[in-house]
Design an enzyme around this catalytic site. Structure first.
Site, short mmCIF file in Angstrom:
data_model
loop_
_atom_site.label_atom_id
_atom_site.label_comp_id
_atom_site.label_asym_id
_atom_site.label_seq_id
_atom_site.Cartn_x
_atom_site.Cartn_y
_atom_site.Cartn_z
N GLU A 118 0.83 -1.21 0.00
CA GLU A 118 0.00 0.00 0.00
C GLU A 118 0.87 1.27 0.00
OE1 GLU A 118 -2.31 -1.81 3.27
OE2 GLU A 118 -4.08 -1.10 2.20
N GLU A 138 -4.33 -9.33 3.50
CA GLU A 138 -4.97 -8.98 4.77
C GLU A 138 -6.14 -9.86 5.15
OE1 GLU A 138 -3.85 -6.84 2.59
OE2 GLU A 138 -2.97 -5.07 3.54
C1 LIG Z 1 -3.25 -1.96 7.21
C2 LIG Z 1 -2.68 -3.06 6.41
O1 LIG Z 1 -3.41 -3.19 5.22
C3 LIG Z 1 -2.72 -4.31 7.20
C4 LIG Z 1 -1.54 -5.19 6.96
O2 LIG Z 1 -0.57 -4.85 6.33
S1 LIG Z 1 -1.65 -6.69 7.70
C5 LIG Z 1 -0.11 -7.48 7.30
C6 LIG Z 1 -0.09 -7.96 5.90
N1 LIG Z 1 1.11 -8.73 5.69
C7 LIG Z 1 1.07 -10.05 5.80
O3 LIG Z 1 0.05 -10.68 6.01
C8 LIG Z 1 2.39 -10.76 5.62
C9 LIG Z 1 2.60 -11.69 6.78
N2 LIG Z 1 3.88 -12.35 6.70
C10 LIG Z 1 4.10 -13.40 5.88
O4 LIG Z 1 3.26 -13.81 5.09
C11 LIG Z 1 5.45 -14.05 5.95
O5 LIG Z 1 5.93 -13.85 7.26
C12 LIG Z 1 6.46 -13.49 4.95
C13 LIG Z 1 6.05 -13.90 3.54
C14 LIG Z 1 6.56 -12.00 5.06
C15 LIG Z 1 7.86 -14.07 5.28
O6 LIG Z 1 7.77 -15.47 5.32
P1 LIG Z 1 9.02 -16.34 5.85
O7 LIG Z 1 10.25 -15.90 5.16
O8 LIG Z 1 8.61 -17.77 5.73
O9 LIG Z 1 9.23 -15.97 7.37
P2 LIG Z 1 8.23 -16.07 8.59
O10 LIG Z 1 8.75 -17.10 9.52
O11 LIG Z 1 6.80 -16.15 8.18
O12 LIG Z 1 8.42 -14.62 9.23
C16 LIG Z 1 9.68 -14.22 9.78
C17 LIG Z 1 9.41 -13.47 11.05
O13 LIG Z 1 8.79 -12.23 10.71
C18 LIG Z 1 7.59 -12.05 11.44
N3 LIG Z 1 6.64 -11.34 10.58
C19 LIG Z 1 6.36 -11.58 9.28
N4 LIG Z 1 5.49 -10.66 8.82
C20 LIG Z 1 5.22 -9.83 9.85
C21 LIG Z 1 4.40 -8.68 9.99
N5 LIG Z 1 3.71 -8.17 8.96
N6 LIG Z 1 4.35 -8.10 11.19
C22 LIG Z 1 5.07 -8.57 12.23
N7 LIG Z 1 5.89 -9.65 12.15
C23 LIG Z 1 5.95 -10.26 10.97
C24 LIG Z 1 7.12 -13.47 11.75
O14 LIG Z 1 6.27 -13.49 12.87
C25 LIG Z 1 8.44 -14.18 12.00
O15 LIG Z 1 8.83 -13.85 13.31
P3 LIG Z 1 9.67 -14.92 14.17
O16 LIG Z 1 10.94 -15.15 13.40
O17 LIG Z 1 9.85 -14.25 15.47
O18 LIG Z 1 8.82 -16.16 14.24
#
Ligand SMILES: C[C@H](O)CC(=O)SCCNC(=O)CCNC(=O)[C@H](O)C(C)(C)COP(=O)(O)OP(=O)(O)OC[C@H]1O[C@@H](n2cnc3c(N)ncnc32)[C@H](O)[C@@H]1OP(=O)(O)O
Length: 689
Positions: A118, A138
């Site tokens: 975004e 999301e």
């Molecule tokens: C207002 C907005 O529209 C709302 C939003 O943005 S909501 C958030 C949207 N983003 C997401 O859903 C992405 C979520 N994250 C993921 O899908 C995956 O973590 C990723 C593709 C970024 C990385 O995957 P991968 O490399 O396998 O690592 P993964 O183990 O999942 O994550 C690594 C670390 O980062 C953290 N992390 C990943 N994304 C995060 C996020 N958005 N916020 C906080 N922590 C996050 C994980 O909890 C993990 O922490 P840990 O090592 O302490 O367990």
């Protein structure tokens, strides 16, 4: 002093381009500190005379993984105050970046997800690497995009593609993003920032268009078409996810923006987002996000400095349904595998099953022919242990027979190298018993897959008192590499998932024998969100398996096992579930299940034999009563599994229930919070038993 959670930096080059870098490892998530710092950096860059244009990027090869998901919990428990609705989308992204008097270009490497994308959408152009992942996932967290994505994405890629991306939560790669006009150009990681710098200056010099995404309308389909698409999407959502509200909210918000303009849409989005953050669905799905990542954090195992050893070659014993599925999962993740069977005929059948598993992926378009050939070339067959001299891990998946498994493990001890991990896929037999005839107890471990093993996401890793932490670390690592969610549990009958599953069917039999309506139970439980009710499940696994596992529970937990007569009576009549086309349901040639009036006969007979009478209260249970009476015993069993130390933490059981049983993830938190309420209903269940 409060420590800050992430920041942005601002660096101005000799070319007059300011580079704003998002820094918040590991994924550069957008905490409130990062967002405030981003606003400051953008305002500074806009105000400085030596800055002509601005590039926004992320540190360490990752643009941003989106809003800091840990902040959801803090907003929900009120330990932080959320900024007013629209603070980010309107006051930062729309009014500072998009409306800025200097061009902003996003340089995207690694990932731009959720809020990360975004931010990029608010810029005047986007350059990405070919492999970067761009998406708005999301919905997976029970919310909608809240930093302008619902308005910006459709304006860049059209309503149809934007809906698909948001409703499926699936990201697209840089290459596809370019073809969708989501990004303006691709560059290699090394040239990303320099390309973005040049692009920003080109915009300033009017050599490239200066586009404010929120004002774009050329990609939006005509209103009539949009309405049709949104109607279709609503119908699909109601059909596929009838218990979820937030996908429908997303569609309303998109529609609002198309009708009233992006600014009104942004406001609508901000208000809807704030409401959804407080929902039970969001609480549950955020809990599941962290719980899933928490399963590989095992106290005194993963925190003592051990590193996983490299597993170069794996042997799988048994080419039946489970063994062939396990072999498929391994070769799909590039592990060379030896599949061993007792003779050539069984071996060929096993290899045939692996081939069929792979072919079905090719047919579904999930795998290329080239990848198929490559995966298959990693599979070698064997009918003896000659080639076991250099395997690093063996996974035994033969029939559940104690003496056979004992023999196999003592053979393995002779033929495999001394470092080799000796794993068993048993779902019922005590691992100590399996390893009794060896001196290798420290490297014996359970690797309990769920059928079909190459599809189901859960892997129960079972440790005994003697399994060494190094062996656990190694299997956790293999589990992650073959794209499973590994959950570590202790050694007991049924481990975590089957122990929780057992009371699920037990309660159903108890209720039906005392007057509850059989098909109503399945209907209510499916409506609640389970993939199928307890009776349909019995049919699917088959009565043979149900009786075999039931026997283990009778043996080990006699004080809480309900012995139903219904199944043996049906078996006498050769009704044994879906495989015989007759179980609790009748099945047509396409395996479609329909209720069968004949079932009443077996239930009446079972009542007669057991001397059970109908309880009038149980003939008119509400949906809520049924759900609670089926699931509270499951919750009770989960509490026992935790209290006995079989599970390391409660959140591991939440993941086991979701991935092993199919419990609806969006309900987990509500159920955890409700627990004091279940006593009354459990008492009700006890009262009738
Ligand atoms: C207002 C907005 O529209 C709302 C939003 O943005 S909501 C958030 C949207 N983003 C997401 O859903 C992405 C979520 N994250 C993921 O899908 C995956 O973590 C990723 C593709 C970024 C990385 O995957 P991968 O490399 O396998 O690592 P993964 O183990 O999942 O994550 C690594 C670390 O980062 C953290 N992390 C990943 N994304 C995060 C996020 N958005 N916020 C906080 N922590 C996050 C994980 O909890 C993990 O922490 P840990 O090592 O302490 O367990």
């Amino acid at each position: 002093m409060k420590s800050s959670k992430g920041r942005t930096t601002l660096e101005v080059g000799a070319d007059g381009v300011a580079i704003i870098t998002i820094i918040n490892p590991p994924v550069n998530s957008l905490s409130f500190d990062v967002l405030n710092s981003l606003k400051d950096s953008c305002e500074q860059a806009l105000g400085r005379d030596d800055v002509k244009a601005i590039v926004v990027t992320g540190a360490q090869g990752k643009f941003s993984g989106g809003f800091d998901i840990s902040a959801f919990g803090k907003i929900q428990d009120k330990s932080v105050t959320a900024p007013k609705p629209g603070f980010v989308s309107l006051e930062i992204l729309s009014d500072v970046l998009a409306a800025g008097k200097k061009p902003f270009v996003a340089a995207i490497d690694g990932l731009a997800l959720g809020g990360g994308l975004e931010v990029a959408l608010a810029c005047h152009a986007r350059i990405s690497t070919p492999n970067a992942q761009l998406g708005l996932p999301e919905l997976q967290l029970g919310v909608i995009p809240g930093f302008g994505g619902t308005q910006a994405l459709p304006r860049l890629v059209g309503i149809a593609k934007a809906l698909e991306m948001m409703l499926t939560s699936k990201p697209v790669k840089g290459e596809e993003a370019l073809s969708l006009c989501l990004v303006d150009a691709l560059a290699s990681p090394n040239e990303l920032v320099s390309t973005a710098r040049r692009w920003a200056l080109d915009i300033l010099e009017r050599k490239r268009p200066w586009v404010i995404t929120y004002y774009k309308t050329d990609k939006l389909e005509p209103l009539g078409e949009v309405r049709e698409m949104l109607k279709f999407a609503r119908d699909q959502v109601r059909k596929r996810a009838p218990n979820l509200k937030h996908p429908l909210v997303l569609i309303d918000v998109i529609e609002g923006g198309v009708i009233s303009g992006a600014r009104a849409g942004l406001l609508k989005e901000a208000e809807a987002f704030q409401g959804l953050v407080e929902s039970d669905t969001c609480r549950s799905l955020v809990h599941i996000f962290f719980a899933q990542r928490g399963t590989t954090k095992v106290p005194r195992v993963t925190d003592v400095g051990l590193k996983p050893r490299k597993i170069k070659k794996v042997a799988v014993l048994g080419g039946g349904l489970m063994g062939s599925g396990i072999a498929t999962a391994l070769i799909l993740s590039n592990y060379p595998v030896i599949l061993k069977e007792v003779n050539d005929m069984f071996l060929q059948s096993g290899i045939g099953r692996v081939k069929a598993n792979l072919q079905s992926r090719v047919k579904k378009g999930k795998m290329s022919q080239e990848k198929f050939e490559k995966a298959l070339s990693l599979l070698k067959g064997a009918v003896d242990y000659e080639n076991f001299r250099d395997v690093d891990m063996v996974i035994e998946a033969v029939i559940e027979n104690v003496s056979l498994k004992q023999q196999i493990f003592s053979d393995l001890e002779k033929f495999c190298p001394s470092h080799c991990i000796l794993a068993s896929n048993t779902s019922t037999i005590d691992l100590d018993l399996i390893g009794e005839k060896t001196r290798s107890q420290d490297r014996i471990i359970g690797a309990h897959f769920f059928s079909p093993a190459h599809v189901m996401p859960l892997l129960e890793i079972v440790r005994t008192q003697k399994t060494s932490p190094q062996v656990i670390i190694d299997l956790l690592d293999v589990g992650k590499k073959i794209k499973k969610t590994p959950v570590m549990v202790g050694n007991c009958t049924g481990f975590a998932v089957n122990r929780m599953f057992f009371p699920y069917t037990q309660a159903a039999f108890l209720l039906v024998e005392r007057g509850a309506a059989i098909y109503q139970i399945d209907r209510v439980i499916t409506k609640f969100g389970m993939p199928m009710g307890p009776f349909r499940l019995c049919d699917l696994v088959g009565f043979g398996v149900a009786i075999a596992t039931g026997g283990q529970f009778v043996l080990n937990f006699p004080e809480r096992t309900y012995k139903t007569m219904v199944i043996p009576l049906m078996q006498e009549d050769k009704r044994a579930g879906e495989s015989t086309r007759r179980g609790f349901y009748a099945y047509d040639e396409k395996r479609k299940a329909s209720p069968d009036p004949e079932i009443k006969k077996y239930i009446d007979k079972a009542r007669e034999i057991s001397g059970v009478t109908i309880d009038p209260k149980l003939t008119k249970l509400s949906d809520k009563d049924i759900v609670e009476m089926i699931f509270f015993p499951v919750v009770n069993e989960a509490c026992r599994v935790l209290a006995e130390g079989i599970a390391v933490k409660a959140s591991d059981l939440d993941i086991s229930a979701v991935m092993g049983m199919g419990f609806p993830p969006y309900r987990v938190q509500l159920w955890n919070r409700q627990s004091p309420a279940y006593k009354a209903n459990t008492d009700l269940l006890l009262a009738v038993s």
